[in-house]
Scaffold this motif. Structure first.
Motif, short mmCIF file in Angstrom:
data_model
loop_
_atom_site.label_atom_id
_atom_site.label_comp_id
_atom_site.label_asym_id
_atom_site.label_seq_id
_atom_site.Cartn_x
_atom_site.Cartn_y
_atom_site.Cartn_z
N ASP A 51 -2.12 -0.29 -12.72
CA ASP A 51 -3.21 0.57 -13.19
C ASP A 51 -4.57 0.13 -12.65
OD1 ASP A 51 -1.41 2.09 -14.64
OD2 ASP A 51 -1.68 0.91 -16.46
N SER A 52 -4.65 -1.09 -12.12
CA SER A 52 -5.92 -1.60 -11.60
C SER A 52 -6.07 -1.36 -10.10
CB SER A 52 -6.04 -3.11 -11.88
OG SER A 52 -6.04 -3.36 -13.27
N LEU A 53 -5.06 -0.74 -9.47
CA LEU A 53 -5.07 -0.58 -8.03
C LEU A 53 -4.97 0.89 -7.64
CD1 LEU A 53 -2.57 -3.42 -7.08
CD2 LEU A 53 -5.04 -3.59 -7.42
N THR A 54 -5.60 1.23 -6.53
CA THR A 54 -5.47 2.58 -5.97
C THR A 54 -5.00 2.47 -4.52
OG1 THR A 54 -7.79 2.65 -5.24
CG2 THR A 54 -7.29 3.49 -7.45
N VAL A 55 -4.29 3.50 -4.09
CA VAL A 55 -3.71 3.52 -2.74
C VAL A 55 -4.08 4.82 -2.04
CG1 VAL A 55 -1.61 3.33 -1.37
CG2 VAL A 55 -1.76 2.17 -3.60
N ALA A 56 -4.55 4.72 -0.81
CA ALA A 56 -4.77 5.89 0.04
C ALA A 56 -3.99 5.68 1.32
CB ALA A 56 -6.26 6.07 0.34
N ALA A 57 -3.37 6.75 1.85
CA ALA A 57 -2.54 6.63 3.05
C ALA A 57 -2.72 7.83 3.96
CB ALA A 57 -1.08 6.48 2.67
N SER A 58 -2.81 7.55 5.28
CA SER A 58 -2.92 8.61 6.27
C SER A 58 -2.63 8.07 7.65
CB SER A 58 -4.34 9.21 6.24
OG SER A 58 -4.49 10.21 7.23
N ASP A 59 -1.76 8.79 8.40
CA ASP A 59 -1.47 8.43 9.80
C ASP A 59 -1.08 6.97 9.97
OD1 ASP A 59 -2.09 11.03 10.59
OD2 ASP A 59 -4.22 10.55 10.80
N GLY A 60 -0.24 6.47 9.08
CA GLY A 60 0.25 5.10 9.21
C GLY A 60 -0.67 4.04 8.65
N LYS A 61 -1.86 4.44 8.19
CA LYS A 61 -2.82 3.48 7.66
C LYS A 61 -2.88 3.58 6.14
CE LYS A 61 -5.68 3.68 11.83
NZ LYS A 61 -7.03 3.98 12.38
N VAL A 62 -2.78 2.43 5.49
CA VAL A 62 -2.85 2.36 4.03
C VAL A 62 -4.07 1.54 3.64
CG1 VAL A 62 -1.73 1.45 1.95
CG2 VAL A 62 -0.37 2.61 3.71
N THR A 63 -4.81 2.03 2.65
CA THR A 63 -5.96 1.30 2.13
C THR A 63 -5.74 1.00 0.66
OG1 THR A 63 -7.47 2.37 3.70
CG2 THR A 63 -8.45 1.34 1.76
N LEU A 64 -5.89 -0.28 0.30
CA LEU A 64 -5.74 -0.72 -1.07
C LEU A 64 -7.10 -1.07 -1.65
CD1 LEU A 64 -2.65 -3.12 -0.78
CD2 LEU A 64 -2.66 -0.65 -1.19
#
Length: 216
Positions: free
Chosen positions: A169-182
């Motif tokens: 619950d303390s983390l968010t994830v974004a993903a696009s074109d093979g790249k993930v951002t935490l």
């Protein structure tokens, strides 16, 4: 915890770890950031010293400024060292034959491509264990297919929730074109490493942008 108390705790942990010769390691602390200075006898000890410091409650970052000083009897010619590194890589079933290594003054540079981050990590670990290595620079590329889409972000979040170490619950994830951002905060370096490992395990991931902060 005061800086003095935190530095003392790290010193105690370094002394407690039998893999680390802490005799010539100086520790200082500044608002949760630990600086390690001094000399160790191998790159593996330098790596283990960082891991020991990260285990201590209250540490938010480690500046590993330790110098690897190889004793004369353990020094190796670069060509011999490269041969040992390549053989060790070849004998490890997790590492593909697409990985190569060069050596200059005991410093190993790894190159090539792999399909997964765990293979890249394994190559660094194996190379760093070779006697005479003073450092490892990992330039290996993770050659996923770049197919990471929004659903993968959901899958990573589900992996977070399955892992007892991670407060999803303390983390968010974004993903696009093979790249993930935490993004978000974690309670320890153990949780930080678990979150990164979970993100890298997703199919198609080629890059993980680590924007996690350790907070207590």
């Amino acid at each position: 915890m005061t800086d003095e108390a935190l530095a003392l705790s790290v010193q105690d942990e370094l002394f407690w770890d039998p893999k680390v010769d802490s005799e010539e390691i100086a520790v200082s602390a500044d608002d949760g950031t630990i600086s390690l200075r001094g000399t160790v006898g191998s790159f593996r000890q330098k790596r283990d010293a960082r891991k020991a410091a990260e285990r201590v409650h209250g540490v938010v970052y480690v500046e590993n400024e330790l110098t690897v000083r190889i004793l004369t009897k353990s020094r190796r010619y670069d060509a011999d060292l490269r041969g040992d590194v390549l053989r060790a890589l070849l004998l490890d079933s997790l590492i593909p034959t697409t990985v190569d290594a060069k050596v200059s003054d005991g410093y190993v540079t790894l190159s090539g491509t792999v399909d997964w981050q765990y293979q890249r990590d394994e190559a660094t670990f194996v190379a760093g264990n070779i006697l005479g290595v003073t450092g490892v620079d990992n330039e290996i590329l993770v050659g996923g297919d770049g197919s990471t889409v929004g659903e993968v972000a959901d899958d990573i979040q589900k992996a977070f929730k399955r892992d007892a170490k991670i407060d999803a619950d303390s983390l968010t994830v974004a993903a696009s074109d093979g790249k993930v951002t935490l993004n978000g905060s974690v309670r320890s370096w153990s949780e930080h490493d678990a979150a990164l490992a979970a993100a890298w395990a997703a199919p198609g991931v080629t890059t993980v942008n680590d924007r996690l902060t350790v907070s207590y």
